[in-house]
Scaffold this active site. Structure first.
Site, PDB file in Angstrom:
ATOM      1  CB  SER A 135      -0.861  -0.033   1.260  1.00  0.00           C
ATOM      2  OG  SER A 135      -1.585   1.167   1.397  1.00  0.00           O
ATOM      3  CE  LYS A 161      -4.574  -0.019   0.392  1.00  0.00           C
ATOM      4  NZ  LYS A 161      -5.110  -0.835   1.515  1.00  0.00           N
ATOM      5  CE  LYS A 163      -3.986   3.852   2.155  1.00  0.00           C
ATOM      6  NZ  LYS A 163      -5.149   3.278   2.834  1.00  0.00           N
ATOM      7  CG  ASP A 188      -7.756   2.182   0.803  1.00  0.00           C
ATOM      8  OD1 ASP A 188      -8.928   2.588   0.908  1.00  0.00           O
ATOM      9  OD2 ASP A 188      -7.119   1.687   1.765  1.00  0.00           O
ATOM     10  CD  GLU A 213      -8.556  -1.100   0.887  1.00  0.00           C
ATOM     11  OE1 GLU A 213      -7.628  -1.316   0.070  1.00  0.00           O
ATOM     12  OE2 GLU A 213      -8.364  -1.101   2.110  1.00  0.00           O
ATOM     13  CG  ASP A 238     -10.172  -1.146   5.288  1.00  0.00           C
ATOM     14  OD1 ASP A 238     -10.465  -1.527   6.433  1.00  0.00           O
ATOM     15  OD2 ASP A 238      -9.068  -0.609   5.042  1.00  0.00           O
ATOM     16  CE  LYS A 262      -6.795  -2.201   7.129  1.00  0.00           C
ATOM     17  NZ  LYS A 262      -7.123  -0.757   7.014  1.00  0.00           N
ATOM     18  N   GLY A 290      -3.435  -4.045   6.391  1.00  0.00           N
ATOM     19  CA  GLY A 290      -2.366  -3.668   7.316  1.00  0.00           C
ATOM     20  C   GLY A 290      -2.678  -2.327   7.934  1.00  0.00           C
TER      21      GLY A 290
HETATM   22  O1  OSB Z   1      -6.991   1.722   4.699  1.00  0.00           O
HETATM   23  O2  OSB Z   1      -5.722   0.052   4.510  1.00  0.00           O
HETATM   24  C1  OSB Z   1      -5.939   1.168   4.977  1.00  0.00           C
HETATM   25  C2  OSB Z   1      -2.853   2.354   6.904  1.00  0.00           C
HETATM   26  C3  OSB Z   1      -3.447   3.021   7.961  1.00  0.00           C
HETATM   27  C4  OSB Z   1      -4.817   3.122   8.013  1.00  0.00           C
HETATM   28  C5  OSB Z   1      -5.603   2.549   7.012  1.00  0.00           C
HETATM   29  C6  OSB Z   1      -5.011   1.854   5.962  1.00  0.00           C
HETATM   30  C7  OSB Z   1      -3.618   1.784   5.904  1.00  0.00           C
HETATM   31  C8  OSB Z   1      -2.898   1.172   4.803  1.00  0.00           C
HETATM   32  C9  OSB Z   1      -1.488   0.722   5.096  1.00  0.00           C
HETATM   33  O3  OSB Z   1      -3.310   1.111   3.673  1.00  0.00           O
HETATM   34  C10 OSB Z   1      -1.287  -0.733   4.995  1.00  0.00           C
HETATM   35  C11 OSB Z   1       0.072  -1.087   5.526  1.00  0.00           C
HETATM   36  O4  OSB Z   1       1.015  -1.014   4.756  1.00  0.00           O
HETATM   37  O5  OSB Z   1       0.184  -1.464   6.710  1.00  0.00           O
HETATM   38 MG    MG Z   2      -8.115   0.495   3.390  1.00  0.00          MG
END
Ligand code: OSB
Ligand code: MG
Length: 369
Positions: A135, A161, A163, A188, A213, A238, A262, A290
């Site tokens: 991510s 992925k 953001k 995402d 996402e 999510d 998660k 994550g």
């Molecule tokens: O939406 O998946 C998410 C990190 C913090 C809060 C929300 C998210 C995330 C990530 C990071 O996308 C995933 C990672 O590399 O741990």
């Molecule tokens: Mg997410």
């Protein structure tokens, strides 16, 4: 297994690189770790609460008193056969899932150690290696993002992925696809859009994304079902999936075609397994999300990812992407094929670096039966 004492601690660790989502940028983590002391074994857990109540309403300053005043007293002195019993012991306390998960998962860890079993086997897993994606947060420029994607592809990661948020979306995806037409790509939004923006979201369809996402509100399922009917791209939920019931609702209403699980968001391993099973019965593939975890949470994510329906690459990646030095040993490593090998050792298979944790600890509290 008698729960004799629980230690809570906060450790502070700077990230190797800041992480930016549609709700903000994080440079350094404040992490809440839990140690469960049970009959001579110590189980560890990590709460995925953030520094602020932005991803979810829980945050580190709400988690700490919720644990010391309600959740830990519900556990102390109890004799349990399985960590699954936490669900019943916590039943009176509403929500606070990330706080519950840290405690429950520490007890799963203790249970695996006491039973001399690998945690992944105790959870019912079967995979011996897990596929990994990354991510990548919002950057200061698209060039910087492209450079980061290039680095992760070269490292072997199987899914990228990125953001997105209004102003950093279609323009960015266009640049990525111009450079890499065929990689497995997803995005995402962390709830950055509303249903009025359906025409804009439809533009995402041209990029052949594996999924988009959580485009809409964090607590919504109904309007995601309406949106999914309008899009060719699969929606992945999510934030909205907080347990087996919301997973069933999302599946039955057609709100998503993929789910992110998660373990903290759903309240612990027991509920995460239920979500996995609901999705599997509905033929919805899942992947492990994550939350910028240290090695302790990361090792738990690896164990969970061994369950059969975790068929898509997760956001579980190498320790070195986050930390100069992780608090477990060996650190989590990813092969050039983008896979993490699952250990055969008891517990998580990783050793906790207690001396380093002690140095990073800024507060600590032990509650005894
Ligand atoms: O939406 O998946 C998410 C990190 C913090 C809060 C929300 C998210 C995330 C990530 C990071 O996308 C995933 C990672 O590399 O741990
Ligand atoms: Mg997410």
């Amino acid at each position: 297994m008698k729960i004799e004492a629980i230690t809570l601690r906060e450790v502070q660790m700077p990230l190797v690189h800041f992480f930016e989502t549609s709700f903000g940028r994080t440079y350094s983590r404040r992490i809440l770790l839990v140690t469960a002391h049970c009959d001579g074994v110590e189980g560890w857990g990590e709460s995925v609460v953030g520094e602020d109540p932005y991803y979810s309403s829980e945050w580190i300053e709400s988690a700490w008193p919720t644990m010391t005043k309600y959740l830990v007293p519900a556990l102390l002195g109890q004799r349990i056969v399985s960590a699954r019993e936490c669900l019943g012991l916590f039943a009176k306390i509403r929500s606070h899932r990330m706080s519950k998960a840290a405690l429950e998962n520490a007890l799963w860890d203790a249970e695996a150690l006491a039973k001399r079993q690998p945690l992944w086997k105790l959870l019912g897993g079967t995979r011996r290696e897990i596929p990994c994606g990354v991510s990548i947060g919002i950057q200061d420029s698209v060039e910087q993002l492209l450079e980061k994607i290039g680095t992760e592809l070269a490292a072997g990661y199987r899914r990228i992925k990125v953001k997105v948020k209004p102003g950093w979306d279609v323009n960015v995806l266009e640049r990525i696809r111009a450079r890499w037409a065929d990689i497995t790509l997803s995005c995402d939004a962390n709830s950055a859009y509303t249903l009025d923006q359906v025409e804009h979201l439809r533009e995402f369809d041209q990029f052949n994304l594996l999924m988009i996402e959580q485009p809409l509100w964090n607590d919504d399922i109904y309007y995601h079902a309406r949106l999914q009917k309008e899009l060719r791209t699969a929606i992945c939920l999510d934030e909205s999936i907080v347990g087996a019931r919301s997973a069933a609702f999302a599946a039955e209403s057609g709100a998503c075609r993929i789910m992110n699980i998660k373990v903290g968001r759903v309240g612990g391993f027991t509920e995460a397994i239920k979500v996995h099973d609901v999705a599997q019965a509905q033929k919805i593939p899942v992947w492990c999300g994550g939350m910028l975890e240290t090695g302790i949470g990361r090792a738990h994510n690896i164990a969970l990812s061994t369950l059969a329906n975790f068929s898509l690459p997760g956001d579980v990646s190498a320790s070195k992407r986050y930390w100069k030095e992780d608090i477990i040993e060996p650190e989590v490593e990813v092969s050039p094929q983008g896979m993490i090998a699952v250990s055969d050792k008891v517990g998580t298979g990783y050793r906790i670096k207690t001396d380093l944790i002690e140095k990073l600890t800024v507060r600590k509290e032990t509650l005894r039966a």
